[in-house]
Design a protein around this motif. Structure first.
Motif, short mmCIF file in Angstrom:
data_model
loop_
_atom_site.label_atom_id
_atom_site.label_comp_id
_atom_site.label_asym_id
_atom_site.label_seq_id
_atom_site.Cartn_x
_atom_site.Cartn_y
_atom_site.Cartn_z
N MET A 74 22.97 47.24 48.64
CA MET A 74 24.21 46.51 48.21
C MET A 74 25.66 47.00 48.61
SD MET A 74 23.63 44.12 46.07
CE MET A 74 23.27 43.56 44.25
N GLU A 75 25.50 48.53 48.43
CA GLU A 75 26.78 49.06 48.90
C GLU A 75 27.03 48.72 50.48
OE1 GLU A 75 30.09 51.05 48.89
OE2 GLU A 75 28.63 50.74 47.06
N TRP A 76 26.11 48.66 51.26
CA TRP A 76 25.99 48.43 52.71
C TRP A 76 26.76 47.08 52.93
CZ3 TRP A 76 24.50 44.67 56.06
CH2 TRP A 76 24.73 44.88 57.50
N ILE A 77 26.25 46.10 52.36
CA ILE A 77 27.04 44.74 52.08
C ILE A 77 28.39 44.72 51.80
CG2 ILE A 77 26.55 42.51 51.18
CD1 ILE A 77 23.76 42.65 50.92
N ASN A 78 28.72 45.43 50.63
CA ASN A 78 29.88 45.41 50.10
C ASN A 78 30.76 46.18 51.01
OD1 ASN A 78 31.48 44.84 47.97
ND2 ASN A 78 31.01 46.52 46.76
N ARG A 79 30.47 47.19 51.69
CA ARG A 79 31.32 48.31 52.60
C ARG A 79 31.55 47.63 53.94
NH1 ARG A 79 29.20 53.80 53.53
NH2 ARG A 79 30.06 54.18 51.45
N TYR A 80 30.59 46.96 54.57
CA TYR A 80 30.43 46.30 55.97
C TYR A 80 31.03 44.89 55.99
CZ TYR A 80 29.17 50.78 57.13
OH TYR A 80 29.39 52.37 57.34
N ILE A 81 30.62 44.10 54.95
CA ILE A 81 30.69 42.59 55.14
C ILE A 81 31.95 41.84 53.95
CG2 ILE A 81 29.55 40.36 54.60
CD1 ILE A 81 26.85 41.82 55.59
N ASP A 82 31.66 42.38 52.77
CA ASP A 82 32.47 41.65 51.73
C ASP A 82 34.20 42.54 51.85
OD1 ASP A 82 33.12 40.13 49.33
OD2 ASP A 82 32.90 41.97 48.36
N ARG A 83 34.06 43.82 51.72
CA ARG A 83 35.36 44.51 51.97
C ARG A 83 36.18 44.26 53.24
NH1 ARG A 83 37.80 44.72 48.48
NH2 ARG A 83 39.47 45.58 48.23
N PRO A 84 35.56 44.27 54.15
CA PRO A 84 36.30 43.85 55.54
C PRO A 84 36.82 42.28 55.33
CG PRO A 84 34.49 44.90 56.19
CD PRO A 84 34.33 44.72 54.70
N LEU A 85 35.92 41.38 54.84
CA LEU A 85 36.32 40.05 54.69
C LEU A 85 37.50 39.85 53.82
CD1 LEU A 85 33.11 38.21 55.14
CD2 LEU A 85 35.06 37.89 56.74
N LEU A 86 37.65 40.65 52.77
CA LEU A 86 38.53 40.40 51.73
C LEU A 86 39.90 41.24 52.39
CD1 LEU A 86 36.64 41.38 48.49
CD2 LEU A 86 37.75 39.25 48.91
N ASP A 87 39.88 42.22 52.84
CA ASP A 87 41.08 42.69 53.51
C ASP A 87 41.52 41.91 54.72
OD1 ASP A 87 40.61 45.09 52.20
OD2 ASP A 87 39.70 46.37 53.58
N GLY A 88 40.76 41.17 55.53
CA GLY A 88 41.08 40.24 56.45
C GLY A 88 41.87 39.10 55.66
N ALA A 89 41.22 38.66 54.72
CA ALA A 89 41.97 37.47 53.95
C ALA A 89 43.43 37.86 53.25
CB ALA A 89 41.10 36.95 52.77
N ALA A 90 43.22 39.02 52.76
CA ALA A 90 44.51 39.61 52.34
C ALA A 90 45.67 39.69 53.29
CB ALA A 90 44.44 40.92 51.52
N SER A 91 45.49 40.22 54.47
CA SER A 91 46.32 40.35 55.73
C SER A 91 46.90 38.92 56.07
CB SER A 91 45.75 41.27 56.75
OG SER A 91 44.64 40.47 57.33
N GLY A 92 45.97 37.92 56.05
CA GLY A 92 46.15 36.75 56.44
C GLY A 92 47.11 35.94 55.47
N LEU A 93 47.05 36.36 54.00
CA LEU A 93 47.79 35.92 53.32
C LEU A 93 49.20 36.39 53.16
CD1 LEU A 93 45.92 35.83 49.87
CD2 LEU A 93 46.80 33.85 51.01
N ARG A 94 49.09 37.80 53.82
CA ARG A 94 50.42 38.56 53.87
C ARG A 94 51.09 38.10 55.00
NH1 ARG A 94 48.13 42.98 53.85
NH2 ARG A 94 48.20 43.42 51.47
N THR A 95 50.29 37.68 56.17
CA THR A 95 51.15 37.29 57.34
C THR A 95 51.77 35.77 56.95
OG1 THR A 95 49.67 38.74 58.57
CG2 THR A 95 50.93 36.74 59.83
N TRP A 96 50.95 35.10 56.35
CA TRP A 96 51.43 33.69 56.07
C TRP A 96 52.77 33.93 55.22
CZ3 TRP A 96 50.84 28.72 56.41
CH2 TRP A 96 51.47 27.57 55.41
N HIS A 97 52.66 34.75 54.33
CA HIS A 97 53.93 34.88 53.33
C HIS A 97 55.09 35.50 54.30
CE1 HIS A 97 56.09 35.36 49.57
NE2 HIS A 97 56.23 36.56 49.97
N ILE A 98 54.97 36.34 54.99
CA ILE A 98 55.86 36.97 55.86
C ILE A 98 56.61 36.05 56.88
CG2 ILE A 98 56.43 38.52 57.59
CD1 ILE A 98 54.65 40.47 55.78
#
Length: 174
Positions: free
Chosen positions: A1-25
């Protein structure tokens, strides 16, 4: 579970957050507008591809399905644009609370959607050409829109002053 969280879920959430930030800027708009805009862009792309490969009643069926799929996003964008279009500290706090709740409670849903999205295009093989193209288009729609929706809802929203052009000019000039 930790592997999925670290290497799949977290990077996708960070990518979505940076996409939202870029859209907003870049646009200076509420991050809530990015998901329906993305959805409409992907539906437009699918309609262009369908017009290239399909003819006659198959194209009409596909265009009708795309129009029906576009209605919720069009409604959402019209509703957002009619409302007062401000993204201030209050909206940021609400978005952040909602994202935190979704991030914690819907982890298994995001993983299930990712698994289905990864496997669905491989299952879209039917002998009938119209059915094959329709199922392939439906699976591409699912792959391009549904995981994005779940990860954007759980992503960290941008700070309200990141998209404020006067705030940016103050930093540059100051």
């Amino acid at each position: 579970m930790e592997w999925i969280n670290r290497y799949i879920d977290r990077p996708l959430l960070d990518g979505a957050a940076s996409g939202l930030r870029t859209w907003h800027i870049r646009c200076g708009k509420d991050p809530e507008q990015w998901e329906p805009t993305w959805h409409l862009c992907m539906l437009s792309l699918l309609l262009i591809v369908a017009a290239h490969y399909l003819r006659g009643s198959e194209l009409v069926l596909c265009a009708s399905a795309v129009a029906i799929l576009a209605l919720p996003s069009v409604y959402k964008l019209v509703f957002i644009w009619k409302a007062v279009n401000t993204y201030a500290r209050r909206e940021y706090v609400l978005h952040k609370k909602r994202a935190l709740i979704k991030r914690q409670t819907e982890w298994s849903v995001r993983m299930a959607v990712l698994f289905v999205s990864a496997s669905l295009p491989f299952l879209a093989w039917i002998v009938d050409s119209a059915g094959r193209f329709f199922l392939l288009g439906a699976s591409l729609w699912f792959v391009l829109t549904i995981p994005v929706k779940f990860f954007l809802q759980a992503a960290e929203p941008p700070e309200p002053d990141e998209g404020d052009r006067s705030f940016q000019n103050t930093i540059v000039l100051g």
